[in-house]
Design a protein around this motif. Structure first.
Motif, PDB file in Angstrom:
ATOM      1  N   THR A 145      -7.738  -4.573  25.732  1.00  0.00           N
ATOM      2  CA  THR A 145      -8.946  -5.321  25.450  1.00  0.00           C
ATOM      3  C   THR A 145      -9.563  -5.759  26.769  1.00  0.00           C
ATOM      4  N   THR A 147     -13.038  -5.536  29.584  1.00  0.00           N
ATOM      5  CA  THR A 147     -14.174  -4.777  30.090  1.00  0.00           C
ATOM      6  C   THR A 147     -13.727  -3.934  31.283  1.00  0.00           C
ATOM      7  N   THR A 152      -8.185  -8.129  29.344  1.00  0.00           N
ATOM      8  CA  THR A 152      -7.890  -9.455  28.784  1.00  0.00           C
ATOM      9  C   THR A 152      -6.729  -9.449  27.792  1.00  0.00           C
ATOM     10  N   ARG A 155      -3.916  -4.259  22.425  1.00  0.00           N
ATOM     11  CA  ARG A 155      -3.951  -4.083  20.978  1.00  0.00           C
ATOM     12  C   ARG A 155      -2.593  -3.558  20.528  1.00  0.00           C
ATOM     13  N   GLU A 182      -4.748  -7.978  18.189  1.00  0.00           N
ATOM     14  CA  GLU A 182      -4.950  -8.223  19.607  1.00  0.00           C
ATOM     15  C   GLU A 182      -4.035  -9.340  20.100  1.00  0.00           C
ATOM     16  N   ALA A 184      -3.775 -11.651  23.491  1.00  0.00           N
ATOM     17  CA  ALA A 184      -4.443 -12.022  24.738  1.00  0.00           C
ATOM     18  C   ALA A 184      -3.434 -12.178  25.865  1.00  0.00           C
ATOM     19  N   TRP A 201      -6.909   4.714  28.019  1.00  0.00           N
ATOM     20  CA  TRP A 201      -7.363   3.375  27.641  1.00  0.00           C
ATOM     21  C   TRP A 201      -8.422   2.864  28.603  1.00  0.00           C
ATOM     22  N   LEU A 205     -12.709   1.753  28.342  1.00  0.00           N
ATOM     23  CA  LEU A 205     -13.335   0.537  28.872  1.00  0.00           C
ATOM     24  C   LEU A 205     -14.415   0.863  29.907  1.00  0.00           C
TER      25      LEU A 205
END
Length: 464
Positions: A145, A147, A152, A155, A182, A184, A201, A205
């Motif tokens: 997860t 950008t 951040t 998953r 998710e 964090a 992955w 992003l």
């Protein structure tokens, strides 16, 4: 990077040796560390599906043992008590390279010989006892997860079956088997091994795949476990290496007492032996009949296991990795396993991670330090494989420097049978406790240029 001073949450993808050691290094700096492992850990030392090479020979080099003891003091004594063996070098090692036998004399170092499951079980027990570390088992990481600038979290998807392990507080007690959940994190560390999905992955992003260096020798190896039946009649050595240009063998003592693993290296293009007779026929193709003689007196106690993933691959994540993500272990730099450097390199990377976090280094500087931790091992493994017949890969070209290094190393090995100082230096380099440049210090250089090497037809030093 979001962790430090006992604050922040770090997630480690993969719970094998590299992941476990990364976790214990992170626990010195983060408030919490979560290991996500696709397997369910066994309760005792035994092979598991997620470590396909776990039935093969593993050695913990001196450098790796020292690094692990930094995080888990006393582990060596625990492993020895559980059956691991400390083999003193060169006293208890019978070694032949390029048809020449190394000398045997007073010990200057040691190698820890044991099965991979015993080592991983011992490390895992100590790491998971740490109050800041928890493990989520039977769970796949299916993506990142964040950008292109910052990762951040991850998953997760449960692999099915009953849950095992302790859950972090942010993770629901029951994970859906179809929809990812998710988790964090302030820092994600990928230690998922050769089959890492991080390049893909990152593409999702918006981050370019890291550049790769590949050296593929195409060799394979096969292993079988034996019980020694010679009663020490053949040799008083405990660890035996026969290293040739295309073939090789190693006999390693492991637990329980009297048990040995024999691993044969097979040339490029040859099918791995699956039948016992085909496996033992490889002994007749070695540089010396020593292994054949030993097998004839030993009792086989396992099937034959083969392995073909021997390519050297390293990825330049330090040029592209976003904040919040680091890559270590085989996911960063996978070495040809026949050189026995993987576990030790993972331990050295954990040291680099610890030191970088302590120094407050940037994310990319930390990633560069992780890659540098495998630099010497890469030079040895990829450098040797470049000289094999049929080698492929974008980094397989032998430069003039590579050819000179090969010539020089051949002369170093020839002198390991007659000059203890040369052999000690060579062994330190192979054990990753000294850089390869150490082989060019004056005492070694003098021997290489002026001293006569060991005779190629000498008999093996079976007795001290």
């Amino acid at each position: 990077m979001g962790i430090g001073g006992g604050r922040g949450h770090a997630v480690v993808v993969g719970g094998s040796i590299a992941g476990l050691l990364a976790a214990v290094a992170l626990a010195r700096h983060a408030g919490r560390v979560t290991i996500v492992e696709r397997d369910r850990y066994p309760d005792r030392p035994e092979p598991r599906k997620g470590v396909p090479q776990s039935r093969h020979t593993h050695l913990l080099l001196e450098s790796g043992l020292l690094a692990i003891e930094r995080f888990l003091p006393g582990l060596e004594a625990e492993l020895v008590a559980a059956g691991a063996l400390q083999v003193r070098s060169p006293t208890e090692v019978l070694q032949n390279m390029r048809g020449r036998w190394f000398g045997r004399g007073p010990a200057t170092s040691s190698t820890l010989c044991l099965t991979r499951p015993l080592l991983e079980h011992g490390v895992r027990a100590r790491v998971l006892a740490h109050p800041r570390i928890t493990a989520v088992q039977g769970t796949d990481v299916v993506g990142l997860t964040g950008t292109a600038q910052r990762v951040t979290g991850v998953r997760l998807r449960e692999r099915g079956g009953e849950r095992a392990g302790t859950e972090p507080t942010e993770l629901p007690t029951e994970l859906p088997t179809e929809q990812p959940t998710e988790l964090a994190a302030d820092l994600v560390v990928d230690a998922s091994g050769r089959s890492s999905h991080t390049p893909g992955w990152l593409e999702r992003l918006g981050v370019a795949r890291p550049a790769e260096d590949r050296v593929e020798s195409g060799i394979g190896y096969a292993t079988r476990v034996y019980r020694d039946g010679s009663d020490g009649a053949l040799t008083d050595a405990r660890l035996v290496y026969l290293v040739g240009d295309t073939m090789g063998a190693v006999i390693v003592p492991v637990e329980p007492a009297g048990t040995h693993m024999i691993t044969f290296v097979t040339p490029r293009g040859e099918a791995l032996p699956t039948a016992p007779g085909a496996f033992e026929a490889l002994a007749d193709r070695q540089a010396h009949p020593l292994v054949r003689q030993w097998i004839d007196e030993a009792e086989p106690v396992s099937p034959v296991y083969g392995y073909l993933r021997t390519e050297n691959v390293r990825r330049a994540y330090d040029r592209t990795v976003p904040d919040g993500l680091l890559v270590t272990g085989d996911a960063l730099c996978a070495l040809n396993p026949v050189f026995g450097q993987g576990m030790s390199t993972a331990a050295l990377a954990a040291v680099a991670l610890d030191e970088s976090l302590a120094a407050g280094s940037s994310n990319r500087r930390t990633q560069a330090a992780l890659l540098a931790a495998s630099g010497d091992a890469w030079a040895i493994s990829a450098g040797a494989d470049k000289a094999r017949p049929g080698v492929a890969g974008n980094a397989a070209h032998r430069s003039v420097g590579d050819r000179f290094t090969g010539w020089y190393l051949a002369r170093v090995q020839e002198r390991c049978g007659v000059n203890p100082e040369v052999q000690d230096t060579f062994r330190e380099v192979l054990a990753l406790v000294a850089p390869p440049v150490r082989l060019f210090r004056p005492a070694v250089l003098r021997s290489v240029l002026l001293e006569k090497g060991a005779p190629a037809d000498a008999a093996p030093p079976l007795r001290l």
